[in-house]
Write an enzyme that holds these catalytic residues in place. Structure first.
Site, PDB file in Angstrom:
ATOM      1  N   LEU A 157       1.199  -1.037   0.219  1.00 48.54           N
ATOM      2  CA  LEU A 157       0.225  -0.227   0.542  1.00 48.54           C
ATOM      3  C   LEU A 157       0.864   0.893   0.206  1.00 48.54           C
ATOM      4  O   LEU A 157       1.942   0.930   1.051  1.00 48.54           O
ATOM      5  CB  LEU A 157      -0.847  -0.416   0.899  1.00 48.54           C
ATOM      6  CG  LEU A 157      -1.604  -1.009   1.221  1.00 48.54           C
ATOM      7  CD1 LEU A 157      -2.923  -1.052   2.966  1.00 48.54           C
ATOM      8  CD2 LEU A 157      -2.577  -0.916   0.233  1.00 48.54           C
ATOM      9  N   ASP A 158       0.415   2.501  -0.578  1.00 49.66           N
ATOM     10  CA  ASP A 158       1.260   3.454  -0.731  1.00 49.66           C
ATOM     11  C   ASP A 158       1.423   3.490   0.970  1.00 49.66           C
ATOM     12  O   ASP A 158       1.006   4.172   1.761  1.00 49.66           O
ATOM     13  CB  ASP A 158       0.621   4.821  -1.257  1.00 49.66           C
ATOM     14  CG  ASP A 158       0.051   4.267  -2.785  1.00 49.66           C
ATOM     15  OD1 ASP A 158       1.039   3.912  -3.477  1.00 49.66           O
ATOM     16  OD2 ASP A 158       0.218   4.919  -3.842  1.00 49.66           O
ATOM     17  N   ARG A 159       2.383   4.559   1.106  1.00 44.83           N
ATOM     18  CA  ARG A 159       2.621   5.305   2.214  1.00 44.83           C
ATOM     19  C   ARG A 159       1.529   5.802   3.240  1.00 44.83           C
ATOM     20  O   ARG A 159       1.438   5.497   4.364  1.00 44.83           O
ATOM     21  CB  ARG A 159       4.187   6.573   2.219  1.00 44.83           C
ATOM     22  CG  ARG A 159       3.939   6.814   3.668  1.00 44.83           C
ATOM     23  CD  ARG A 159       5.597   7.749   3.701  1.00 44.83           C
ATOM     24  NE  ARG A 159       5.947   8.224   4.310  1.00 44.83           N
ATOM     25  CZ  ARG A 159       7.208   8.588   4.978  1.00 44.83           C
ATOM     26  NH1 ARG A 159       8.276   8.622   4.660  1.00 44.83           N
ATOM     27  NH2 ARG A 159       7.917   8.884   6.418  1.00 44.83           N
TER      28      ARG A 159
END
Length: 318
Positions: free
Chosen positions: A145-147
């Protein structure tokens, strides 16, 4: 020759066994070279100092049984990177586990934390878990998942579970549902975006993804949930797993995600920041798939973080 040179590590040639088959090269090296900064590991792969079967490969290369990995001499620091995993991350990991058994766990990932170290980040979610569970012999990310994205994140606890879960993802047998707040009023109730996406790098070195006919196939289903005066709450279901897919597809619709600093609208983000809201409104809310061991159908739900709930409660509905 001084004593430091005498104690320098030598080139290693490691044959991959079934135990490490299907593991990404970067994860293999991170485990093998404990104490070596991840930035250094990514650099030696990029420069071709690490070879697989005498050839250059990318860090994303998945190892196969029988592969011969050349690992160059790399001095291992006595001080490991574990010290960079802060207390706030450790606490967040302990209290946000949604599901766990012997094969894997599912975390309600908090926003603001990278899933792994590298690219200027000393440590992330996976390093945090390895620190708080030193007795665990195996912990690997199943996906990413993106940050700034929160929500359901799968972490395998066994190599066999990792392989089976990867196969479920590759064969589109994992249903992923995200909740996103889009800028402006989106007139449609539902649409399917199928524009292809291509990774790019802008002048500042920041990784960007662009819509391009020469890119990879990508498909996202958007469904409207609530209409607000200045925004639209949607359900986004990606059918493919491209980098930044939902964010770029939302921007292509003309309604980028609120709080998206990379693909969003500056004036919209500034307006929400003035009200104290500072993050990307993208949350991996649901995962649905068959358990790779028992075959049981799992439906995992990650409740919205409090900051997202509060923002929605303060929005004026139409």
């Amino acid at each position: 020759m001084n004593s430091e040179e005498q104690s320098a590590p030598k080139v290693q040639f490691v044959e991959i066994t079934e135990e490490n088959s299907d593991q990404r090269l970067d994860n293999f090296l991170i485990t093998r070279l404990k104490g070596v900064p991840k930035s250094r590991i990514y650099r030696i792969v990029r420069k071709g100092e690490v070879r697989v079967n005498k050839g250059r490969v990318d860090v994303k290369y998945r190892l196969e049984a029988g592969d011969i990995v050349r690992i160059p001499p790399v001095r291992v620091s006595e001080k490991t990177e574990e010290s960079f995993v802060g207390q706030s991350l450790r606490d967040a990991l302990q209290k946000n586990i949604l599901f766990e058994d012997d094969a894997f766990l599912i975390l309600n990932k908090p926003s603001g934390f990278a899933v792994h170290g590298g690219s200027g980040v000393n440590s992330g979610i996976i390093e945090g878990f390895r620190q708080i569970r030193p007795e665990a012999h195996f912990l690997e990310l199943v996906h990413r998942l993106d940050r700034d994205t929160s929500g359901c994140l799968l972490i395998a606890k066994k190599r066999s579970a990792l392989r089976k879960l990867h196969e479920l993802f590759r064969s589109d047998q994992v249903q992923k549902t995200y909740i996103a707040l889009l800028a402006g009023q989106w007139a449609k109730k539902q649409t399917i975006v199928t524009v292809p996406l291509q990774k790019n790098v802008n002048k500042g070195g920041e990784r960007m993804v662009v819509v391009s006919q020469s890119g990879k196939q990508a498909e996202t289903v958007f469904k409207r949930l609530k209409l607000f005066r200045n925004a639209t709450l949607v359900e986004a279901s990606p059918k493919t797993g491209r980098t930044h897919q939902i964010r770029v597809h939302a921007a292509w619709l003309g309604h980028p995600i609120v709080g998206d600093e990379r693909y969003g609208l500056d004036e919209v983000n500034k307006a929400f920041k003035s009200r104290g809201y500072k993050r990307l409104f993208l949350h991996a809310q649901k995962l649905k798939f068959q358990h790779p061991v028992s075959g049981e159908l799992l439906k995992i739900f990650a409740p919205l973080p409090q900051d997202l709930e509060e923002l929605l409660s303060n929005e004026e509905q139409v």
